[in-house]
Design an enzyme around this catalytic site. Structure first.
Site, PDB file in Angstrom:
ATOM      1  N   PHE A  27      17.768  38.637  70.426  1.00  0.00           N
ATOM      2  CA  PHE A  27      16.844  39.187  69.346  1.00  0.00           C
ATOM      3  C   PHE A  27      17.125  40.072  68.242  1.00  0.00           C
ATOM      4  O   PHE A  27      18.057  40.253  68.071  1.00  0.00           O
ATOM      5  CB  PHE A  27      16.039  39.270  70.376  1.00  0.00           C
ATOM      6  CG  PHE A  27      16.749  40.703  71.159  1.00  0.00           C
ATOM      7  CD1 PHE A  27      16.231  42.180  70.354  1.00  0.00           C
ATOM      8  CD2 PHE A  27      17.600  40.860  72.261  1.00  0.00           C
ATOM      9  CE1 PHE A  27      16.756  42.997  70.973  1.00  0.00           C
ATOM     10  CE2 PHE A  27      17.805  42.218  72.400  1.00  0.00           C
ATOM     11  CZ  PHE A  27      17.573  43.105  72.164  1.00  0.00           C
ATOM     12  N   CYS A  28      16.534  39.978  67.395  1.00  0.00           N
ATOM     13  CA  CYS A  28      16.554  40.701  65.900  1.00  0.00           C
ATOM     14  C   CYS A  28      15.621  41.339  65.714  1.00  0.00           C
ATOM     15  O   CYS A  28      14.395  41.408  66.653  1.00  0.00           O
ATOM     16  CB  CYS A  28      17.420  39.833  65.376  1.00  0.00           C
ATOM     17  SG  CYS A  28      16.650  38.704  64.465  1.00  0.00           S
ATOM     18  N   THR A  29      14.799  41.910  64.448  1.00  0.00           N
ATOM     19  CA  THR A  29      13.632  42.508  64.213  1.00  0.00           C
ATOM     20  C   THR A  29      12.501  41.218  63.978  1.00  0.00           C
ATOM     21  O   THR A  29      11.585  41.173  65.052  1.00  0.00           O
ATOM     22  CB  THR A  29      13.653  43.338  63.353  1.00  0.00           C
ATOM     23  OG1 THR A  29      14.566  44.133  62.575  1.00  0.00           O
ATOM     24  CG2 THR A  29      12.559  43.895  62.318  1.00  0.00           C
ATOM     25  N   GLY A  50      13.589  37.711  63.942  1.00  0.00           N
ATOM     26  CA  GLY A  50      13.577  36.398  63.917  1.00  0.00           C
ATOM     27  C   GLY A  50      14.607  35.397  62.915  1.00  0.00           C
ATOM     28  O   GLY A  50      15.853  34.406  63.910  1.00  0.00           O
ATOM     29  N   ILE A  85      11.639  40.419  67.354  1.00  0.00           N
ATOM     30  CA  ILE A  85      10.545  42.135  67.840  1.00  0.00           C
ATOM     31  C   ILE A  85       9.339  42.214  67.679  1.00  0.00           C
ATOM     32  O   ILE A  85       8.435  42.587  67.909  1.00  0.00           O
ATOM     33  CB  ILE A  85      10.991  43.292  68.271  1.00  0.00           C
ATOM     34  CG1 ILE A  85      13.269  43.155  68.348  1.00  0.00           C
ATOM     35  CG2 ILE A  85      11.202  44.306  68.551  1.00  0.00           C
ATOM     36  CD1 ILE A  85      14.456  43.852  67.707  1.00  0.00           C
TER      37      ILE A  85
END
Length: 260
Positions: free
Chosen positions: A201-203, A205, A230
């Site tokens: 996951f990241c901020t 995508g 997120i």
């Protein structure tokens, strides 16, 4: 009721009415985050017209353009954001552009920038193209169940300073200073035979799209990533069901958010 009490009551009612009217008329600014991998051969020529379009709408933020697509976080009025998104989606190459929204009382950017880049997110590995091969998208509503699986290794692909603000419980922090270090982390710490199920996951995508494409190229068979990142997770998953811990770092004057 005495005359003084009547006057005080009337003044109080007037004050409440004024406050209610101000709350109704003052709308928060919209912060839109979006990216899209697509071939933009004319990305250099797109720069000036796009900057002029955003300036006319009094938008602030940053748009990155590259041959591989577009990446942006931008803020402005509801009408201005809608106009920009409609303008971008009128281009057939950006027709399926998806975005995420959050809100704030003031514009969290100082200027409007449109920049040209080699990559809209820098991994530094040639021939990694999420348009052709990418991991399995996991909707926010299904994310909790996936990362609860003991056979799944969960990796936070963001940088160290972002992770410090918050992360998902049990997620591994690769201790990256830049996203370009991710391939080195994979080579040193992960194995396709040992780590058969990987969730990332990241901020928003975008980093996970490239990270998952890279991992598939290295022989990892089951690679998952949080669709919309997120930001989409905290937008859609009720707080009482959320397994997110802390706040989400954002690249603007707000620094971090915990709800959209």
């Amino acid at each position: 009721m005495t005359r003084i009490k009547q006057v005080n009551r009337l003044q109080s009612q007037i004050s409440q009415a004024i406050q209610a009217n101000q709350q109704e008329t003052i709308e928060p600014f919209v912060v839109a985050a979006f990216y899209h991998f697509t071939e933009l051969l004319d990305y250099e020529a797109m720069r000036t017209p796009l900057k002029e379009f955003c300036d006319a709408l009094k938008l602030k933020g940053t748009i990155l353009l590259a041959k591989e697509g577009i990446n942006s976080t931008i803020a402005g009025s509801r009408e201005a954001i809608d106009a920009l998104l409609a303008h971008l989606r009128s281009d057939p190459r950006l027709h399926n552009l998806e975005h995420k929204e959050s809100y704030c009382d003031g514009i969290p950017f100082q200027k409007m920038k449109v920049r040209l880049k080699k990559e809209i997110v820098t991994l530094g590995v040639p021939d990694i193209d999420p348009r052709y091969r990418v991991g399995t998208y996991v909707a926010p509503k299904d994310w909790n169940a996936l990362i609860a699986d003991p056979d799944v290794i969960v990796i936070d692909t963001r940088n160290n300073y972002e992770v410090e603000f918050g992360t998902f419980k049990g997620a591994i922090n690769p201790n990256l200073e830049t996203f370009g270090e991710f391939p080195d982390y994979v080579q040193a710490q992960l194995s396709p035979k040992k780590h058969q199920k990987v969730a990332m996951f990241c901020t928003g995508g975008i980093r996970c799209e490239k990270a998952s494409a890279y991992m598939l190229s290295q022989g990892f068979s089951e690679v998952y990533h949080l669709q919309g990142g997120i930001l989409k997770y905290i937008e859609e998953v009720p707080k009482e069901e959320s397994v997110w811990e802390g706040e989400c770092f954002v690249f603007d004057d707000r620094i971090s958010i915990d709800r959209v």
